[in-house]
Design an enzyme around this catalytic site. Structure first.
Site, mmCIF file in Angstrom:
data_model
loop_
_atom_site.group_PDB
_atom_site.id
_atom_site.type_symbol
_atom_site.label_atom_id
_atom_site.label_comp_id
_atom_site.label_asym_id
_atom_site.label_seq_id
_atom_site.Cartn_x
_atom_site.Cartn_y
_atom_site.Cartn_z
ATOM 1 N N HIS A 15 0.851 -1.219 -0.070
ATOM 2 C CA HIS A 15 -0.086 0.098 -0.132
ATOM 3 C C HIS A 15 0.908 1.231 -0.153
ATOM 4 O O HIS A 15 0.424 2.402 0.407
ATOM 5 C CB HIS A 15 -1.036 0.050 1.020
ATOM 6 C CG HIS A 15 -1.798 -1.292 1.354
ATOM 7 N ND1 HIS A 15 -2.892 -1.247 0.685
ATOM 8 C CD2 HIS A 15 -1.652 -2.150 2.223
ATOM 9 C CE1 HIS A 15 -3.334 -2.636 1.180
ATOM 10 N NE2 HIS A 15 -2.600 -3.133 1.874
ATOM 11 N N SER A 136 14.950 19.896 -16.944
ATOM 12 C CA SER A 136 13.636 20.678 -16.813
ATOM 13 C C SER A 136 14.238 21.860 -17.944
ATOM 14 O O SER A 136 15.133 22.431 -17.916
ATOM 15 C CB SER A 136 13.450 21.362 -15.681
ATOM 16 O OG SER A 136 12.207 22.022 -15.767
ATOM 17 N N LYS A 142 16.272 20.393 -11.549
ATOM 18 C CA LYS A 142 15.225 19.095 -11.836
ATOM 19 C C LYS A 142 16.196 17.989 -12.743
ATOM 20 O O LYS A 142 16.932 18.472 -13.806
ATOM 21 C CB LYS A 142 14.176 19.467 -12.371
ATOM 22 C CG LYS A 142 13.285 20.299 -11.398
ATOM 23 C CD LYS A 142 11.971 20.146 -11.877
ATOM 24 C CE LYS A 142 11.141 18.720 -11.894
ATOM 25 N NZ LYS A 142 9.848 18.815 -12.514
ATOM 26 N N GLU A 149 9.217 7.441 -17.863
ATOM 27 C CA GLU A 149 7.516 7.749 -17.859
ATOM 28 C C GLU A 149 7.031 7.240 -19.351
ATOM 29 O O GLU A 149 5.932 6.963 -19.522
ATOM 30 C CB GLU A 149 7.702 9.281 -17.765
ATOM 31 C CG GLU A 149 7.878 9.757 -16.309
ATOM 32 C CD GLU A 149 7.808 11.209 -15.925
ATOM 33 O OE1 GLU A 149 8.077 11.549 -14.977
ATOM 34 O OE2 GLU A 149 8.039 11.884 -17.096
#
Length: 344
Positions: A15, A136, A142, A149
């Site tokens: 979880h 980024s 970043k 992804e």
């Protein structure tokens, strides 16, 4: 990575909450086993795909005495699809193959999700190399896991290919129909996408930087050690696991209320208070001693069940996985050799 990280201790999750203490090796081997099952399915399906339809004619065969077995052998097939109607119109093996590619992509997608989450600043368990990250366009600090992804999204693409094929085939009558032409694009796309995804994931895994110290720190402060302590209390004191579970649950609550301190930082008075509230005759001193002595490494080493992250179990699993990989490499090379020979 599993072989290199047998002693890399980390929390394991259910979880998305810390559940038990384990190792990065155990995590890696879990996906190795899943990918082996994916490979098992493809390997078995190849037997059903590797049957030649040549010589079946349009649907009902030919008056010319064709040697279908010989042409099948010359083309590298293991045998023939015997029934001429089945040979000309069935595509179930293609659906089966694409479904297995979809399952494999789902495995890879779950891997990417773990890597993406664990590479965040909040976790910091691993770093994805610059080679498989993107900067980024606006925020200079970043490093985004764009390739992972995109790989995660491609699982949806391959699933879409499968459902497109199923939808096309679902109402086709027996015998060939031109509808079947439309499944080719989905088949090639699913194959190419999965092949590329496997290559990318291989490169990403090889280049992963495992932050062992961060994992160790998270494990050392984790309440996931509570499960091991509950088992220890039950075994050592002859109490039911239900009662031991309740004791540890209240001790965790006490630690959380004390500014989320680790269990090992509890005072003897805190433990005594909990035990007295339950009417337990356990010694607070002994319980505190057990808590302090049950470090993450000791917790893992004490696991007795087959398939646990105990280092001895891990070494066995790594050895078995290497054996399976070697056996598959040899069998697949043999199959490839037969196909290459037929294409000469």
């Amino acid at each position: 990575k599993a072989d290199e990280n047998i002693d890399t201790i980390m929390p394991m999750y259910t979880h998305l909450r810390q559940a038990q203490i384990g190792t990065f090796s155990h995590f890696a081997l879990s996906y190795a086993d899943a990918l082996f099952r994916d490979l098992d399915r493809l390997y078995i399906t190849y037997v059903r795909i590797n049957q030649s339809p040549l010589g079946a004619g349009a649907i009902g065969g030919s008056r010319i005495k064709l040697d279908r077995q010989k042409t099948a052998k010359l083309l590298g097939f293991k045998g023939i699809v015997r029934n001429s109607i089945d040979a000309s119109s069935s595509r179930d093996t293609i659906i089966e193959y694409t479904m297995e590619l979809t399952i494999m992509m789902l495995t890879l997608s779950r891997m990417t999700e773990d890597f993406i989450i664990w590479s965040t600043d909040e976790f910091g368990y691993l770093d994805i190399s610059d080679e498989y990250s993107s900067s980024s366009s606006a925020m200079p600090h970043k490093k985004n896991p764009d390739p992972l992804e995109l790989l995660r999204a491609k699982a949806g693409t391959v699933s879409g290919n499968l459902f497109s094929m199923i939808t096309i085939i679902k109402a086709i009558p027996s015998g060939y129909s031109r509808d079947l032409q439309e499944i080719k694009t989905s088949l090639w796309q699913a194959s190419a996408t999965t092949t590329q995804a496997l290559k990318i994931m291989n490169y990403v895994v090889k280049s992963l930087i495992i932050n062992k110290e961060r994992m160790q720190q998270a494990s050392g402060n984790s309440y996931a050690i509570s499960f091991d302590l509950a088992e220890l209390l039950a075994i050592k004191n002859g109490m039911s696991f239900r009662t031991a579970h309740k004791v540890m649950g209240l001790l965790v609550r006490k630690a959380i209320s004390n500014n989320r301190q680790p269990l090992r930082m509890l005072r003897e008075e805190d433990i005594r208070e909990v035990l007295e509230s339950l009417g337990s005759k356990l010694s607070a001193e002994e319980v505190l001693k057990d808590i302090k002595e049950t470090a993450p490494q000791k917790s893992i080493s004490s696991r007795q069940s087959l398939g646990s992250p105990n280092p001895m179990q891990e070494q066995t699993m790594v050895k078995l996985s290497r054996g399976r990989l070697s056996a598959y490499s040899k069998r697949i090379a043999k199959r490839k050799g037969l196909v290459d020979e037929a294409l000469k």
